[in-house]
Design an enzyme around this catalytic site. Sequence first.
Site, PDB file in Angstrom:
ATOM      1  N   CYS A  41       0.813  -1.209   0.000  1.00  0.00           N
ATOM      2  CA  CYS A  41       0.000   0.000   0.000  1.00  0.00           C
ATOM      3  C   CYS A  41       0.858   1.275   0.000  1.00  0.00           C
ATOM      4  O   CYS A  41       1.512   1.590  -0.980  1.00  0.00           O
ATOM      5  CB  CYS A  41      -0.978  -0.040   1.169  1.00  0.00           C
ATOM      6  SG  CYS A  41      -2.321   1.146   1.074  1.00  0.00           S
ATOM      7  N   HIS A  42       0.902   2.016   1.109  1.00  0.00           N
ATOM      8  CA  HIS A  42       1.706   3.233   1.218  1.00  0.00           C
ATOM      9  C   HIS A  42       3.123   2.957   1.710  1.00  0.00           C
ATOM     10  O   HIS A  42       3.969   3.849   1.702  1.00  0.00           O
ATOM     11  CB  HIS A  42       1.035   4.232   2.172  1.00  0.00           C
ATOM     12  CG  HIS A  42      -0.180   4.896   1.614  1.00  0.00           C
ATOM     13  ND1 HIS A  42      -1.410   4.251   1.566  1.00  0.00           N
ATOM     14  CD2 HIS A  42      -0.375   6.124   1.079  1.00  0.00           C
ATOM     15  CE1 HIS A  42      -2.300   5.076   1.025  1.00  0.00           C
ATOM     16  NE2 HIS A  42      -1.704   6.214   0.720  1.00  0.00           N
TER      17      HIS A  42
END
Length: 186
Positions: A111-112
């Site tokens: 994800c991030h």
Amino acid sequence: MQDLNGKSIAILATNGFEQSELEVPLNTLREAGAKVHVVSLEGGAIKGWDKDDWGNSVPVDKVLSSTSANDYDALVLPGGQINPDLLRVETDALDFIKAFWEQKKVVAAICHAPWLLVETGIVKGRKVTSYPSVKTDVINAGGLWEDSKVVTDQGLITSRNPDDLDAFCEKIAEEINEGRHERRAA
């Protein structure tokens, strides 16, 4: 899921990790037989973020300042917007991540969390994916961004979002069982 008996995995996180991105790998990799430790900046517990509000706390197994990459076969970096943003300004966290990479061990980010790979320079010349809002950061850091569920490049595993956690965990197990990865220069 491949058998991970005898393998040790660190999950580096702090407050604001995306709940499922820490808990699913933690539980899945433990169920496969791995010894998995949640490593954080301080002891006690860290609080997750569950989609749009604070989630559950997870106990910290090891404090980063007394932990070494030498003790593990792989590193998992959960995302969420808050967690990797807080960690990418922590020199000890960045050094910990780089140590895994330099030892040719598996590094997995979802994800991030590729923000941490950007900050350490690991993405340069590597195929990676991430949450779409991190794409420009990856490209600007020299990463070869792909719009794929899970991307693997010589022991570096990245995944787009929590919908892909099963495939992400499967790839972590596969890469750990392959052993250390010889890496060509990026």
